[in-house]
Design an enzyme around this catalytic site. Sequence first.
Site, PDB file in Angstrom:
ATOM      1  N   ASN A  10      85.620  36.399  21.939  1.00 13.30           N
ATOM      2  CA  ASN A  10      87.066  35.400  21.813  1.00 13.30           C
ATOM      3  C   ASN A  10      87.275  35.512  19.716  1.00 13.30           C
ATOM      4  OD1 ASN A  10      89.409  34.341  20.453  1.00 13.30           O
ATOM      5  ND2 ASN A  10      88.260  31.668  21.577  1.00 13.30           N
ATOM      6  N   TRP A  11      87.675  36.711  19.538  1.00 10.56           N
ATOM      7  CA  TRP A  11      88.117  37.432  17.978  1.00 10.56           C
ATOM      8  C   TRP A  11      88.564  35.774  16.685  1.00 10.56           C
ATOM      9  CZ3 TRP A  11      88.252  42.752  17.067  1.00 10.56           C
ATOM     10  CH2 TRP A  11      87.244  43.746  17.953  1.00 10.56           C
ATOM     11  N   LYS A  12      89.465  35.238  18.497  1.00 13.24           N
ATOM     12  CA  LYS A  12      90.868  33.841  17.263  1.00 13.24           C
ATOM     13  C   LYS A  12      91.329  34.982  16.206  1.00 13.24           C
ATOM     14  CE  LYS A  12      87.008  30.359  18.280  1.00 13.24           C
ATOM     15  NZ  LYS A  12      86.973  28.964  18.086  1.00 13.24           N
ATOM     16  N   HIS A 100      92.587  27.215  25.868  1.00 15.49           N
ATOM     17  CA  HIS A 100      91.771  26.777  24.609  1.00 15.49           C
ATOM     18  C   HIS A 100      91.451  25.500  24.137  1.00 15.49           C
ATOM     19  CE1 HIS A 100      89.004  27.549  21.255  1.00 15.49           C
ATOM     20  NE2 HIS A 100      88.238  28.162  21.868  1.00 15.49           N
ATOM     21  N   GLU A 102      91.088  24.945  21.073  1.00 17.87           N
ATOM     22  CA  GLU A 102      92.318  24.717  19.693  1.00 17.87           C
ATOM     23  C   GLU A 102      93.389  25.098  20.005  1.00 17.87           C
ATOM     24  OE1 GLU A 102      89.924  27.956  17.938  1.00 17.87           O
ATOM     25  OE2 GLU A 102      88.582  27.249  17.916  1.00 17.87           O
ATOM     26  N   GLU A 172      83.646  24.933  27.275  1.00 10.77           N
ATOM     27  CA  GLU A 172      83.787  24.621  25.966  1.00 10.77           C
ATOM     28  C   GLU A 172      84.019  23.404  25.490  1.00 10.77           C
ATOM     29  OE1 GLU A 172      84.570  28.523  24.495  1.00 10.77           O
ATOM     30  OE2 GLU A 172      86.575  27.715  24.446  1.00 10.77           O
ATOM     31  N   GLY A 178      82.718  26.263  17.056  1.00  8.26           N
ATOM     32  CA  GLY A 178      82.942  26.889  15.579  1.00  8.26           C
ATOM     33  C   GLY A 178      81.811  25.104  14.935  1.00  8.26           C
ATOM     34  N   SER A 218      79.854  27.758  20.401  1.00  6.93           N
ATOM     35  CA  SER A 218      78.186  28.384  19.036  1.00  6.93           C
ATOM     36  C   SER A 218      77.069  28.984  19.975  1.00  6.93           C
ATOM     37  CB  SER A 218      77.781  26.628  18.288  1.00  6.93           C
ATOM     38  OG  SER A 218      78.637  25.948  16.965  1.00  6.93           O
ATOM     39  N   GLY A 239      82.461  32.260  19.927  1.00  6.97           N
ATOM     40  CA  GLY A 239      83.672  32.650  18.788  1.00  6.97           C
ATOM     41  C   GLY A 239      83.035  33.015  18.075  1.00  6.97           C
ATOM     42  N   GLY A 240      82.511  32.919  16.868  1.00  2.43           N
ATOM     43  CA  GLY A 240      81.881  33.563  15.457  1.00  2.43           C
ATOM     44  C   GLY A 240      81.101  34.296  15.855  1.00  2.43           C
TER      45      GLY A 240
HETATM   46  P1  PGA Z   1      82.306  29.774  18.827  1.00  2.00           P
HETATM   47  O1  PGA Z   1      83.879  29.442  19.340  1.00  2.00           O
HETATM   48  O2  PGA Z   1      81.795  30.423  19.462  1.00  2.00           O
HETATM   49  O3  PGA Z   1      82.975  30.218  17.441  1.00  2.00           O
HETATM   50  O4  PGA Z   1      81.952  28.785  18.953  1.00  2.00           O
HETATM   51  C1  PGA Z   1      83.935  29.934  20.919  1.00  2.00           C
HETATM   52  C2  PGA Z   1      85.392  29.750  21.413  1.00  2.00           C
HETATM   53  O5  PGA Z   1      85.614  29.111  20.738  1.00  2.00           O
HETATM   54  O6  PGA Z   1      85.727  30.329  22.394  1.00  2.00           O
END
Ligand code: PGA
Length: 256
Positions: A10-12, A100, A102, A172, A178, A218, A239-240
């Site tokens: 997930n590149w956001k 998600h 966010e 999650e 993050g 993470s 994500g990251g």
């Molecule tokens: P993260 O993000 O790996 O950077 O913690 C995961 C996500 O939000 O899907």
Amino acid sequence: MDRKSLIIGNWKMNLTHLEAIAVTQRLWYRLNPADFDRADVVIAPPFTCLRTLQTLILADRMPFALGAQHVHWEQDGAFTGEVSAGMLVKLDVGYVIVGHSERRAMFGEADELVRKRVRSVLSAGMTPVVCVGETVSQRESGETEMVVTTQLRGALRRLTAQQRADVVVAYEPVWAIGTGRHASADDAGEVCELLRNTVAAMGGPDAGEAVRILYGGSVNPGNIAGFMAKTHIDGALVGGASLDPDTFAAVIRYWM
Ligand code: PGA
């Protein structure tokens, strides 16, 4: 039942379509056919990269699937700024992330809206990736089970058993996203088992067996193996660590 592993990057809101080409090519060079035999690998970039990556993946016959990070539930209409499931399907998008944390926290995505998006994604023939997870205060007050099952039940309401088997669920924990602070593999495995039981209770034992459940929050090359060793965890939403091709390749190849 054998559930194929699933790793989603997930590149956001990161990377332009030009940068996306370089990252995707580098990732591909670092993987080999055995990696794709073991796991479905999905890249979920921003909308602006989808057309570019569709072309790249087709032209070079890369075995990646494409994911989108958001979708509107209507097919078309006066919804400024939104994108429909039909538009995503035309770009060969196979997976759509919904709910998600966010989007729940910053864009008012309530369970009812998650449910509408899940339905539109399934109707278009794509796979929704339904995200659920508790905040740190909910965890500390012992509400994790209640929060994640309520979110999942809300998302899967009024679906057929087959549709419930076809979704992907991502656990999650909000406090792990993050932050570099990940859940323990044991804790994550227990919550994922609970989520599988919830799908089974709603869609029958076959749906519970078939549904793929991911951990996210993470995930990195150092902790992925611990999560993947858990019976009820079938993959990861990353994500990251998915933005750098070396790191993401190391996550995908955790078994090497
Ligand atoms: P993260 O993000 O790996 O950077 O913690 C995961 C996500 O939000 O899907």
